[in-house]
Design a protein around this motif. Sequence first.
Motif, PDB file in Angstrom:
ATOM      1  N   UNK A  38      70.795 -28.838 -65.753  1.00  0.00           N
ATOM      2  CA  UNK A  38      69.672 -28.130 -65.151  1.00  0.00           C
ATOM      3  C   UNK A  38      69.849 -26.631 -64.996  1.00  0.00           C
ATOM      4  N   UNK A  39      71.008 -26.092 -65.322  1.00  0.00           N
ATOM      5  CA  UNK A  39      71.286 -24.659 -65.165  1.00  0.00           C
ATOM      6  C   UNK A  39      71.373 -24.011 -66.544  1.00  0.00           C
ATOM      7  N   UNK A  40      70.341 -23.240 -66.880  1.00  0.00           N
ATOM      8  CA  UNK A  40      70.238 -22.651 -68.219  1.00  0.00           C
ATOM      9  C   UNK A  40      70.445 -21.149 -68.189  1.00  0.00           C
ATOM     10  N   UNK A  41      71.238 -20.678 -69.141  1.00  0.00           N
ATOM     11  CA  UNK A  41      71.397 -19.244 -69.369  1.00  0.00           C
ATOM     12  C   UNK A  41      70.186 -18.794 -70.178  1.00  0.00           C
ATOM     13  N   UNK A  42      69.241 -18.140 -69.532  1.00  0.00           N
ATOM     14  CA  UNK A  42      68.009 -17.741 -70.211  1.00  0.00           C
ATOM     15  C   UNK A  42      68.201 -16.519 -71.091  1.00  0.00           C
ATOM     16  N   UNK A  43      68.868 -15.505 -70.540  1.00  0.00           N
ATOM     17  CA  UNK A  43      68.960 -14.242 -71.267  1.00  0.00           C
ATOM     18  C   UNK A  43      70.198 -13.475 -70.847  1.00  0.00           C
ATOM     19  N   UNK A  44      70.750 -12.731 -71.797  1.00  0.00           N
ATOM     20  CA  UNK A  44      71.868 -11.830 -71.522  1.00  0.00           C
ATOM     21  C   UNK A  44      71.352 -10.412 -71.721  1.00  0.00           C
ATOM     22  N   UNK A  45      71.430  -9.627 -70.655  1.00  0.00           N
ATOM     23  CA  UNK A  45      71.003  -8.231 -70.698  1.00  0.00           C
ATOM     24  C   UNK A  45      72.222  -7.349 -70.477  1.00  0.00           C
ATOM     25  N   UNK A  46      72.042  -6.065 -70.662  1.00  0.00           N
ATOM     26  CA  UNK A  46      73.145  -5.145 -70.383  1.00  0.00           C
ATOM     27  C   UNK A  46      73.422  -5.176 -68.888  1.00  0.00           C
ATOM     28  N   UNK A  49      73.206 -11.313 -66.390  1.00  0.00           N
ATOM     29  CA  UNK A  49      72.728 -12.523 -67.058  1.00  0.00           C
ATOM     30  C   UNK A  49      71.572 -13.084 -66.233  1.00  0.00           C
ATOM     31  N   UNK A  50      70.604 -13.683 -66.909  1.00  0.00           N
ATOM     32  CA  UNK A  50      69.435 -14.268 -66.253  1.00  0.00           C
ATOM     33  C   UNK A  50      69.536 -15.786 -66.386  1.00  0.00           C
ATOM     34  N   UNK A  51      69.390 -16.484 -65.265  1.00  0.00           N
ATOM     35  CA  UNK A  51      69.564 -17.931 -65.198  1.00  0.00           C
ATOM     36  C   UNK A  51      68.317 -18.600 -64.669  1.00  0.00           C
ATOM     37  N   UNK A  52      68.127 -19.878 -65.041  1.00  0.00           N
ATOM     38  CA  UNK A  52      67.064 -20.672 -64.441  1.00  0.00           C
ATOM     39  C   UNK A  52      67.660 -21.992 -63.957  1.00  0.00           C
ATOM     40  N   UNK A  53      67.192 -22.408 -62.773  1.00  0.00           N
ATOM     41  CA  UNK A  53      67.669 -23.646 -62.169  1.00  0.00           C
ATOM     42  C   UNK A  53      66.545 -24.233 -61.325  1.00  0.00           C
ATOM     43  N   UNK A  54      66.066 -25.385 -61.724  1.00  0.00           N
ATOM     44  CA  UNK A  54      65.036 -26.122 -60.980  1.00  0.00           C
ATOM     45  C   UNK A  54      63.831 -25.257 -60.614  1.00  0.00           C
ATOM     46  N   UNK A  55      63.334 -24.512 -61.602  1.00  0.00           N
ATOM     47  CA  UNK A  55      62.136 -23.717 -61.397  1.00  0.00           C
ATOM     48  C   UNK A  55      62.372 -22.327 -60.819  1.00  0.00           C
ATOM     49  N   UNK A  56      63.600 -21.996 -60.485  1.00  0.00           N
ATOM     50  CA  UNK A  56      63.930 -20.669 -59.962  1.00  0.00           C
ATOM     51  C   UNK A  56      64.639 -19.864 -61.040  1.00  0.00           C
ATOM     52  N   UNK A  57      64.351 -18.550 -61.059  1.00  0.00           N
ATOM     53  CA  UNK A  57      65.046 -17.639 -61.970  1.00  0.00           C
ATOM     54  C   UNK A  57      65.795 -16.615 -61.130  1.00  0.00           C
ATOM     55  N   UNK A  58      66.989 -16.252 -61.567  1.00  0.00           N
ATOM     56  CA  UNK A  58      67.753 -15.238 -60.859  1.00  0.00           C
ATOM     57  C   UNK A  58      68.720 -14.554 -61.813  1.00  0.00           C
ATOM     58  N   UNK A  59      69.174 -13.367 -61.437  1.00  0.00           N
ATOM     59  CA  UNK A  59      70.110 -12.609 -62.249  1.00  0.00           C
ATOM     60  C   UNK A  59      71.444 -12.463 -61.543  1.00  0.00           C
TER      61      UNK A  59
END
Length: 63
Positions: A38-46, A49-59
């Motif tokens: 359930x914990x996905x690495x959505x994006x890597x920025x400079x 990192x941006x993550x999603x978990x159970x409908x929440x997104x955080x960096x």
Amino acid sequence: AQLPVLKISGATYSSNPVYRMAIVNGQVLHEGDLAAPGLQLEKIEQGRTIWSFRGYRYGLASQ
């Protein structure tokens, strides 16, 4: 409290998404990979990192 523990050892950013990667809990992950159920690495920025978990997104700041 349900969020899995993450240890980010490092991350590499590139303008080409194919070359972006992060070392998380001893594994090399690319954008879209799961670090834990359930914990996905959505994006890597400079610098983060941006993550999603159970409908929440955080960096999280990269090392």
